[in-house]
Design a protein around this motif. Sequence first.
Motif, PDB file in Angstrom:
ATOM      1  N   GLN A 247      58.881  48.597  76.086  1.00 38.29           N
ATOM      2  CA  GLN A 247      59.313  48.966  74.744  1.00 38.29           C
ATOM      3  C   GLN A 247      60.826  49.007  74.655  1.00 38.29           C
ATOM      4  O   GLN A 247      61.501  49.651  75.453  1.00 38.29           O
ATOM      5  CB  GLN A 247      58.733  50.316  74.354  1.00 38.29           C
TER       6      GLN A 247
ATOM      7  N   GLY B 220      52.888  51.280  71.983  1.00 36.43           N
ATOM      8  CA  GLY B 220      51.909  50.578  71.177  1.00 36.43           C
ATOM      9  C   GLY B 220      51.406  49.282  71.772  1.00 36.43           C
ATOM     10  O   GLY B 220      51.798  48.848  72.866  1.00 36.43           O
TER      11      GLY B 220
ATOM     12  N   PRO C 274      46.926  51.642  72.358  1.00 36.17           N
ATOM     13  CA  PRO C 274      48.215  52.222  72.746  1.00 36.17           C
ATOM     14  C   PRO C 274      48.026  53.222  73.876  1.00 36.17           C
ATOM     15  O   PRO C 274      46.925  53.754  74.092  1.00 36.17           O
ATOM     16  CB  PRO C 274      48.698  52.899  71.458  1.00 36.17           C
TER      17      PRO C 274
ATOM     18  N   GLY D  47      55.837  46.779  71.066  1.00 34.51           N
ATOM     19  CA  GLY D  47      54.615  47.234  71.721  1.00 34.51           C
ATOM     20  C   GLY D  47      54.107  46.104  72.580  1.00 34.51           C
ATOM     21  O   GLY D  47      54.323  44.932  72.267  1.00 34.51           O
TER      22      GLY D  47
ATOM     23  N   SER E 239      57.526  52.152  65.945  1.00 32.11           N
ATOM     24  CA  SER E 239      58.572  51.616  66.815  1.00 32.11           C
ATOM     25  C   SER E 239      59.588  50.801  66.020  1.00 32.11           C
ATOM     26  O   SER E 239      60.797  50.909  66.237  1.00 32.11           O
ATOM     27  CB  SER E 239      57.942  50.743  67.910  1.00 32.11           C
TER      28      SER E 239
END
Length: 241
Positions: free
Chosen positions: A235, A18, A13, A7, A42
């Motif tokens: 990500q 995130g 988020p 994240g 994640s």
Amino acid sequence: MLVTVLGFYGGYPYKGIGTSGYLLQNDGKNLLIDCGSGVLNSLSNYMQPTDLDAVVLSHYHHDHTADVGVLQYNWLAAKKENPLPIYGHTQDFVNFAQLTEPNATKGIAYNDYEPAEIGTLKFEFLRTVHPVPAYAMRITDSKGKVIVYTADTTYFDGLVDFSKDADLLIADTNFPDDVTGRKWHLNTREAGTLAKDANVKRLMISHLPQTVDVETMLSQSQKYAGEIPVVNAFQGLEIEV
């Protein structure tokens, strides 16, 4: 050392991605650096969260700690024999105390006047300039490779020496270069200039804003970093050091 971005947004988020969280893997150990909102979900795409060996938190703002509670529930449900160590500072005793959940996790204090040995990694800490106590991290492996994570901070001169010659600098870069004056995060000019002045080998800008185009943030940071390669966090990004 292998860093995987879980994240990267600051504050909250956004569109399924995130806030701050990085998986650091080295010598068979799995460490989580910060544990923001959406990070646990994640992380589960890469490994069982109950296979973590430690968590290290830069500070206690929610965008860096929001998933700590649910991570503790995960460990409670798994009924692991040994608790998960969660490293945090003691400048906020209330939040530090919450890092310990009986039969799940154990809070371990760090400070900025002595390094912490976590597995084969040496962690050094530097207090940053932020509305709450927050700490940058300088992480050195057994081969002398170095990752520096600024955590949340406005610019101050001590960051240059702390980041000196790092193989990877992960810089809090929450503002474009036209945001100046009093602020609690770096802008792109400051992040790029820090990388250049500290002579780091690579810069990753992270803790990014949701409302500014990422290409703008990247191109501005690259301009100020000069010849130092710059990448924006996304990500799933993996960087090996």
